[in-house]
Design a protein around this motif. Sequence first.
Motif, PDB file in Angstrom:
ATOM      1  N   THR A  14       0.849  -1.199   0.000  1.00 33.90           N
ATOM      2  CA  THR A  14       0.000   0.000   0.000  1.00 33.90           C
ATOM      3  C   THR A  14       0.878   1.240   0.000  1.00 33.90           C
ATOM      4  N   GLN A  15       0.330   2.351  -0.479  1.00 26.85           N
ATOM      5  CA  GLN A  15       1.009   3.649  -0.423  1.00 26.85           C
ATOM      6  C   GLN A  15       0.112   4.586   0.388  1.00 26.85           C
ATOM      7  N   PRO A  16       0.324   4.636   1.697  1.00 29.19           N
ATOM      8  CA  PRO A  16      -0.591   5.367   2.574  1.00 29.19           C
ATOM      9  C   PRO A  16      -0.488   6.882   2.475  1.00 29.19           C
ATOM     10  N   GLY A  17       0.650   7.402   1.993  1.00 28.02           N
ATOM     11  CA  GLY A  17       0.856   8.850   1.973  1.00 28.02           C
ATOM     12  C   GLY A  17       0.261   9.519   0.747  1.00 28.02           C
ATOM     13  N   PRO A  18       0.303  10.858   0.702  1.00 33.65           N
ATOM     14  CA  PRO A  18      -0.278  11.602  -0.422  1.00 33.65           C
ATOM     15  C   PRO A  18       0.503  11.481  -1.716  1.00 33.65           C
ATOM     16  N   ARG A  19       1.835  11.222  -1.636  1.00 31.64           N
ATOM     17  CA  ARG A  19       2.644  11.087  -2.843  1.00 31.64           C
ATOM     18  C   ARG A  19       2.627   9.639  -3.311  1.00 31.64           C
ATOM     19  N   LYS A  20       2.213   9.418  -4.542  1.00 33.05           N
ATOM     20  CA  LYS A  20       2.112   8.064  -5.083  1.00 33.05           C
ATOM     21  C   LYS A  20       3.203   7.823  -6.121  1.00 33.05           C
ATOM     22  N   SER A  21       3.598   6.551  -6.236  1.00 27.23           N
ATOM     23  CA  SER A  21       4.636   6.186  -7.198  1.00 27.23           C
ATOM     24  C   SER A  21       4.014   5.559  -8.438  1.00 27.23           C
ATOM     25  N   PRO A  22       4.547   5.894  -9.620  1.00 29.23           N
ATOM     26  CA  PRO A  22       4.069   5.206 -10.832  1.00 29.23           C
ATOM     27  C   PRO A  22       4.560   3.761 -10.884  1.00 29.23           C
ATOM     28  N   ASN A  23       5.601   3.461 -10.098  1.00 29.84           N
ATOM     29  CA  ASN A  23       6.130   2.104 -10.053  1.00 29.84           C
ATOM     30  C   ASN A  23       5.347   1.270  -9.036  1.00 29.84           C
ATOM     31  N   SER A  24       5.395  -0.042  -9.198  1.00 27.92           N
ATOM     32  CA  SER A  24       4.760  -0.938  -8.239  1.00 27.92           C
ATOM     33  C   SER A  24       5.823  -1.862  -7.652  1.00 27.92           C
ATOM     34  N   LEU A  25       5.567  -2.309  -6.445  1.00 24.40           N
ATOM     35  CA  LEU A  25       6.481  -3.240  -5.790  1.00 24.40           C
ATOM     36  C   LEU A  25       6.043  -4.652  -6.163  1.00 24.40           C
ATOM     37  N   GLU A  26       6.794  -5.287  -7.063  1.00 19.30           N
ATOM     38  CA  GLU A  26       6.413  -6.612  -7.539  1.00 19.30           C
ATOM     39  C   GLU A  26       7.120  -7.723  -6.783  1.00 19.30           C
ATOM     40  N   ARG A  27       8.305  -7.411  -6.252  1.00 20.43           N
ATOM     41  CA  ARG A  27       9.057  -8.432  -5.526  1.00 20.43           C
ATOM     42  C   ARG A  27      10.009  -7.754  -4.561  1.00 20.43           C
ATOM     43  N   PHE A  28      10.189  -8.368  -3.399  1.00 17.09           N
ATOM     44  CA  PHE A  28      11.172  -7.862  -2.442  1.00 17.09           C
ATOM     45  C   PHE A  28      11.807  -9.022  -1.689  1.00 17.09           C
ATOM     46  N   SER A  29      12.979  -8.765  -1.140  1.00 16.76           N
ATOM     47  CA  SER A  29      13.692  -9.744  -0.317  1.00 16.76           C
ATOM     48  C   SER A  29      14.121  -9.083   0.976  1.00 16.76           C
ATOM     49  N   LEU A  30      13.964  -9.822   2.058  1.00 11.09           N
ATOM     50  CA  LEU A  30      14.390  -9.335   3.362  1.00 11.09           C
ATOM     51  C   LEU A  30      15.739  -9.948   3.705  1.00 11.09           C
ATOM     52  N   LEU A  31      16.682  -9.090   4.081  1.00 15.59           N
ATOM     53  CA  LEU A  31      18.037  -9.529   4.410  1.00 15.59           C
ATOM     54  C   LEU A  31      18.322  -9.286   5.887  1.00 15.59           C
ATOM     55  N   GLN A  32      19.051 -10.195   6.472  1.00 16.05           N
ATOM     56  CA  GLN A  32      19.473 -10.079   7.864  1.00 16.05           C
ATOM     57  C   GLN A  32      20.986  -9.961   7.913  1.00 16.05           C
ATOM     58  N   LEU A  33      21.479  -8.957   8.616  1.00  8.35           N
ATOM     59  CA  LEU A  33      22.924  -8.808   8.749  1.00  8.35           C
ATOM     60  C   LEU A  33      23.492  -9.956   9.563  1.00  8.35           C
ATOM     61  N   GLN A  34      24.653 -10.413   9.146  1.00 11.49           N
ATOM     62  CA  GLN A  34      25.355 -11.481   9.857  1.00 11.49           C
ATOM     63  C   GLN A  34      26.514 -10.942  10.677  1.00 11.49           C
ATOM     64  N   THR A  35      26.621  -9.633  10.713  1.00 10.71           N
ATOM     65  CA  THR A  35      27.674  -8.988  11.477  1.00 10.71           C
ATOM     66  C   THR A  35      27.181  -7.624  11.917  1.00 10.71           C
ATOM     67  N   THR A  36      27.892  -6.984  12.810  1.00  7.74           N
ATOM     68  CA  THR A  36      27.529  -5.657  13.281  1.00  7.74           C
ATOM     69  C   THR A  36      27.631  -4.630  12.163  1.00  7.74           C
ATOM     70  N   LEU A  37      26.737  -3.641  12.177  1.00  5.62           N
ATOM     71  CA  LEU A  37      26.815  -2.579  11.174  1.00  5.62           C
ATOM     72  C   LEU A  37      28.003  -1.652  11.411  1.00  5.62           C
ATOM     73  N   ALA A  38      28.740  -1.887  12.491  1.00  5.06           N
ATOM     74  CA  ALA A  38      30.012  -1.185  12.678  1.00  5.06           C
ATOM     75  C   ALA A  38      30.963  -1.510  11.534  1.00  5.06           C
ATOM     76  N   VAL A  39      30.790  -2.690  10.931  1.00  6.51           N
ATOM     77  CA  VAL A  39      31.596  -3.078   9.770  1.00  6.51           C
ATOM     78  C   VAL A  39      31.321  -2.130   8.610  1.00  6.51           C
ATOM     79  N   GLY A  40      30.029  -1.854   8.345  1.00  9.28           N
ATOM     80  CA  GLY A  40      29.678  -0.900   7.295  1.00  9.28           C
ATOM     81  C   GLY A  40      30.198   0.488   7.595  1.00  9.28           C
ATOM     82  N   ALA A  41      30.199   0.858   8.869  1.00  9.46           N
ATOM     83  CA  ALA A  41      30.749   2.158   9.263  1.00  9.46           C
ATOM     84  C   ALA A  41      32.232   2.233   8.929  1.00  9.46           C
TER      85      ALA A  41
END
Length: 350
Positions: free
Chosen positions: A295-322
């Motif tokens: 759903t797009q609950p806000g006033p601004r709408k996207s012409p694109n649609s979300l057809e597929r997504f993947s959820l990722l879990q970090l295997q290490t602390t985000l201090a690594v990304g820092a």
Amino acid sequence: MSDIGESLVIIGGIEGGGGHSVAVLFDNKGNKLVELQGPCTNHWLIGMDECQNRVYAMIQEGKKKAGLPEDLSLKALGLSLSGCEDDATNEELKQGFMKKFPTLSLSYYVCSDTMGSIATASENGGLVIISGTGSNSFLLNPDGSTARCGGWGYLLGDEGSAFWVADQAIKIFIDEEDNRRCPPHDTTYIRQAIFEHFKITDRFGLLEHCYTNFSKAVYAGLCARLATGAHAGDALCLHIFHEAGRSLGEYVGALLPSISEELLNEPNGLPIICVGAVWKSFDLMEKGFTEGANTQPGPRKSPNSLERFSLLQLQTTLAVGAAYMGAKFAKIDFPREYGHNSKVFFSKTI
């Protein structure tokens, strides 16, 4: 400790949260020399001076544990901290480090914890949704453009977080006690959970924990008991977690107008990095999350649609990304092991 060679090129990274922090030190070959825990480093909660003092103490402790000279300056330090969403205050924090601790690091990069989460998982950007004690979301497109939703704290937001889950249960309980509103399901379990968690015998005992001795972390801690109830089949707990999932999914819908087609067309769909302990209960939130993401609950709408997504879990602390970002900002050649830093735990085609 690994062989760091004669040059002693050391890169540091900090994951700073409202509850705890993590520090890592790497050599320039990508070997992690040390990882250690520390206290809260959110400057909105503890002040900039104390934030700087705590980061300094963590780095010094890390150098000691890694067998490095205490007076050694890091070549780069990446700070991915809760509360660091504003460029002006980030610069103020950075300047404070340079003034107070001039030999701590030769270079600094300061950003939000959401940015650090993405940098840990991917070089190509992505969407991160944090759901721990609080909640937040942040988008980084491949071209460097960004967008955000949430991160307003427990008074203005934190939807779908542990605090929000606890607060929903408490409010339902209070409303029933006041004969103000009928609960959607029986409250027997959550009543007992609230009394046991806060060690109270009636609803008036909540006042001390909500006002006099309020602790966001303690308040949010009720969420774990509610998750236990949901897994045991309690209808009200299941309802609350369904709504928590919907709230987190709505972050995706809110940001959809800003998400690039390149990210939406990734091989596994839109990559969503999931950070925070509430995601451990995703099985309770899956249906609600998918509903919210579609759903797009806000006033601004996207012409694109979300057809597929993947959820990722970090295997290490985000201090690594820092640390990755700190090294990149300082133009230090630094190996990055993205393949080891995260894994996909859920994929969905809508």
